[in-house]
Design a protein around this motif. Sequence first.
Motif, PDB file in Angstrom:
ATOM      1  N   VAL A  23      19.022 -21.687  10.788  1.00  0.00           N
ATOM      2  CA  VAL A  23      20.362 -22.238  10.598  1.00  0.00           C
ATOM      3  C   VAL A  23      20.516 -23.462  11.488  1.00  0.00           C
ATOM      4  O   VAL A  23      20.225 -23.415  12.688  1.00  0.00           O
ATOM      5  N   ILE A  24      21.004 -24.564  10.882  1.00  0.00           N
ATOM      6  CA  ILE A  24      21.098 -25.809  11.645  1.00  0.00           C
ATOM      7  C   ILE A  24      22.537 -26.294  11.848  1.00  0.00           C
ATOM      8  O   ILE A  24      22.771 -27.178  12.680  1.00  0.00           O
ATOM      9  N   ALA A  25      23.508 -25.733  11.115  1.00  0.00           N
ATOM     10  CA  ALA A  25      24.893 -26.191  11.275  1.00  0.00           C
ATOM     11  C   ALA A  25      25.844 -25.239  10.569  1.00  0.00           C
ATOM     12  O   ALA A  25      25.423 -24.351   9.808  1.00  0.00           O
ATOM     13  N   ILE A  26      27.130 -25.438  10.821  1.00  0.00           N
ATOM     14  CA  ILE A  26      28.177 -24.683  10.142  1.00  0.00           C
ATOM     15  C   ILE A  26      29.120 -25.657   9.440  1.00  0.00           C
ATOM     16  O   ILE A  26      29.139 -26.842   9.753  1.00  0.00           O
ATOM     17  N   THR A  27      29.913 -25.135   8.504  1.00  0.00           N
ATOM     18  CA  THR A  27      30.699 -26.020   7.638  1.00  0.00           C
ATOM     19  C   THR A  27      32.172 -26.149   8.013  1.00  0.00           C
ATOM     20  O   THR A  27      32.922 -26.803   7.290  1.00  0.00           O
ATOM     21  N   SER A  28      32.591 -25.542   9.106  1.00  0.00           N
ATOM     22  CA  SER A  28      33.995 -25.657   9.514  1.00  0.00           C
ATOM     23  C   SER A  28      34.275 -27.043  10.075  1.00  0.00           C
ATOM     24  O   SER A  28      33.357 -27.808  10.403  1.00  0.00           O
ATOM     25  N   GLU A  29      35.552 -27.358  10.208  1.00  0.00           N
ATOM     26  CA  GLU A  29      35.942 -28.665  10.725  1.00  0.00           C
ATOM     27  C   GLU A  29      35.563 -28.814  12.190  1.00  0.00           C
ATOM     28  O   GLU A  29      35.159 -29.896  12.634  1.00  0.00           O
ATOM     29  N   LYS A  30      35.688 -27.710  12.942  1.00  0.00           N
ATOM     30  CA  LYS A  30      35.377 -27.732  14.362  1.00  0.00           C
ATOM     31  C   LYS A  30      34.412 -26.591  14.700  1.00  0.00           C
ATOM     32  O   LYS A  30      34.335 -25.606  13.972  1.00  0.00           O
ATOM     33  N   PRO A  31      33.682 -26.693  15.814  1.00  0.00           N
ATOM     34  CA  PRO A  31      32.837 -25.577  16.252  1.00  0.00           C
ATOM     35  C   PRO A  31      33.693 -24.334  16.473  1.00  0.00           C
ATOM     36  O   PRO A  31      34.888 -24.429  16.750  1.00  0.00           O
ATOM     37  N   SER A  79      33.858 -20.171  18.113  1.00  0.00           N
ATOM     38  CA  SER A  79      33.272 -19.144  18.969  1.00  0.00           C
ATOM     39  C   SER A  79      32.638 -18.033  18.138  1.00  0.00           C
ATOM     40  O   SER A  79      31.862 -17.228  18.657  1.00  0.00           O
ATOM     41  N   LEU A  80      32.983 -17.981  16.848  1.00  0.00           N
ATOM     42  CA  LEU A  80      32.359 -16.992  15.966  1.00  0.00           C
ATOM     43  C   LEU A  80      30.863 -17.237  15.837  1.00  0.00           C
ATOM     44  O   LEU A  80      30.080 -16.305  15.677  1.00  0.00           O
ATOM     45  N   LEU A  81      30.482 -18.519  15.895  1.00  0.00           N
ATOM     46  CA  LEU A  81      29.075 -18.905  15.757  1.00  0.00           C
ATOM     47  C   LEU A  81      28.722 -19.871  16.885  1.00  0.00           C
ATOM     48  O   LEU A  81      28.554 -21.069  16.670  1.00  0.00           O
ATOM     49  N   PRO A  82      28.630 -19.362  18.098  1.00  0.00           N
ATOM     50  CA  PRO A  82      28.424 -20.233  19.265  1.00  0.00           C
ATOM     51  C   PRO A  82      27.099 -20.982  19.209  1.00  0.00           C
ATOM     52  O   PRO A  82      26.090 -20.469  18.730  1.00  0.00           O
ATOM     53  N   GLY A  83      27.160 -22.221  19.685  1.00  0.00           N
ATOM     54  CA  GLY A  83      25.938 -23.011  19.790  1.00  0.00           C
ATOM     55  C   GLY A  83      25.573 -23.793  18.547  1.00  0.00           C
ATOM     56  O   GLY A  83      24.628 -24.591  18.575  1.00  0.00           O
ATOM     57  N   LEU A  84      26.312 -23.593  17.462  1.00  0.00           N
ATOM     58  CA  LEU A  84      25.997 -24.302  16.225  1.00  0.00           C
ATOM     59  C   LEU A  84      26.963 -25.465  16.018  1.00  0.00           C
ATOM     60  O   LEU A  84      28.175 -25.272  16.038  1.00  0.00           O
ATOM     61  N   PRO A  85      26.444 -26.658  15.791  1.00  0.00           N
ATOM     62  CA  PRO A  85      27.327 -27.805  15.533  1.00  0.00           C
ATOM     63  C   PRO A  85      27.854 -27.768  14.103  1.00  0.00           C
ATOM     64  O   PRO A  85      27.320 -27.052  13.251  1.00  0.00           O
ATOM     65  N   THR A  86      28.881 -28.529  13.840  1.00  0.00           N
ATOM     66  CA  THR A  86      29.381 -28.639  12.476  1.00  0.00           C
ATOM     67  C   THR A  86      28.560 -29.690  11.724  1.00  0.00           C
ATOM     68  O   THR A  86      27.908 -30.551  12.328  1.00  0.00           O
ATOM     69  N   VAL A  87      28.613 -29.614  10.402  1.00  0.00           N
ATOM     70  CA  VAL A  87      27.944 -30.624   9.579  1.00  0.00           C
ATOM     71  C   VAL A  87      28.534 -31.998   9.872  1.00  0.00           C
ATOM     72  O   VAL A  87      27.810 -32.994   9.973  1.00  0.00           O
ATOM     73  N   ALA A  88      29.867 -32.051  10.024  1.00  0.00           N
ATOM     74  CA  ALA A  88      30.545 -33.320  10.288  1.00  0.00           C
ATOM     75  C   ALA A  88      30.070 -33.946  11.597  1.00  0.00           C
ATOM     76  O   ALA A  88      29.919 -35.167  11.699  1.00  0.00           O
ATOM     77  N   GLN A  89      29.833 -33.108  12.607  1.00  0.00           N
ATOM     78  CA  GLN A  89      29.355 -33.606  13.901  1.00  0.00           C
ATOM     79  C   GLN A  89      27.905 -34.073  13.828  1.00  0.00           C
ATOM     80  O   GLN A  89      27.464 -34.870  14.637  1.00  0.00           O
TER      81      GLN A  89
END
Length: 324
Positions: free
Chosen positions: A221-229, A231-241
């Motif tokens: 896993v390389i990123a998450i799709t939320s607007e902001k990082p 705490s549910l998925l710590p350490g993962l950047p957003t796609v936007a970032q």
Amino acid sequence: MSKMRPRASLVPLLLVFIALPVIAQAPYPARNVQIIVPYTAGGSIDIMTRAVAQQLTVAWGKNVVVDNRPGASGMIGTEIATKAEADGHVLLGHTSSYPATAAVREKLPFDPARAIVPVAMIARAPMMVAIHPSVPAKTVKELVALAKKDTNGLKYSSSGTGGNNHFSGALFASAAGIKLTHIPYKGISQAMTALASGEVEICIASAAAVNPQLRANRVRVIAITSEKPTSLLPGLPTVAQSGVPGYTYELWWGLFAPAGLSADRINFINAAVNKSLAGPEMKKFLENESAEAWVATPAQIADLLPREIERYRKAAKEAGIPPQ
């Protein structure tokens, strides 16, 4: 004697009126409750619904049974639910895949915005951008660069045409200015298996769907799709970032019922679900699934489907997803 007859004739009518409140206030549930999940077992909505069903079984003293009825990207099971009696004994577990799919279906045997009504929400969460370990990319930026060099288009899997995985991938490709090839499967479990086996390179899916393969080190896993990082998925950047500004996509899960279910019964079921979400078992469960409880009243979600379907219609046009 003639004067007494009218009074005597009122007795049966009075008995009927006295009985009416008793009928209207019949206990619920009067029998076991069926929750139709219109997708294959093992997907995020199946997992979420089963967790809630266990809580309601304890709370109501009746079995609350999940019945998987997959097919047509969730539309077969949904149609079955629309034809059920609207008394609360048949419910429907659904996810944000439903309005996404409905938005691109030209012909359905029911009105997707009106044939079912929201009863209670369960949770919401970002999605994960998961790739096969063989893909030489550690970040979204690197993945985009790799995709721009691949003239055939990297392949991404989905649970079916028009669902969340399809929309999220198509919108990602559109926002990043790259070509991706969509490969639909029959359910998210098959889509994740395809990713883990290397049949496809990418899948954007819920943490509930990704985590089993992630724990087995079969995907990365390389990123998450939320607007902001989160705490549910710590350490993962957003796609936007990570190189695709403006890209966001979030999921939700909830319970629905055939249209016509009374407001009193909707309120009763809603209160029971919300109570379960506040309990320690559900809090721990949702935390493990990297999701947060979505506690909402019936009034707050009454227009959810019309609003979401319209939003996805606009997104389909933007991403170039044709009507099905």
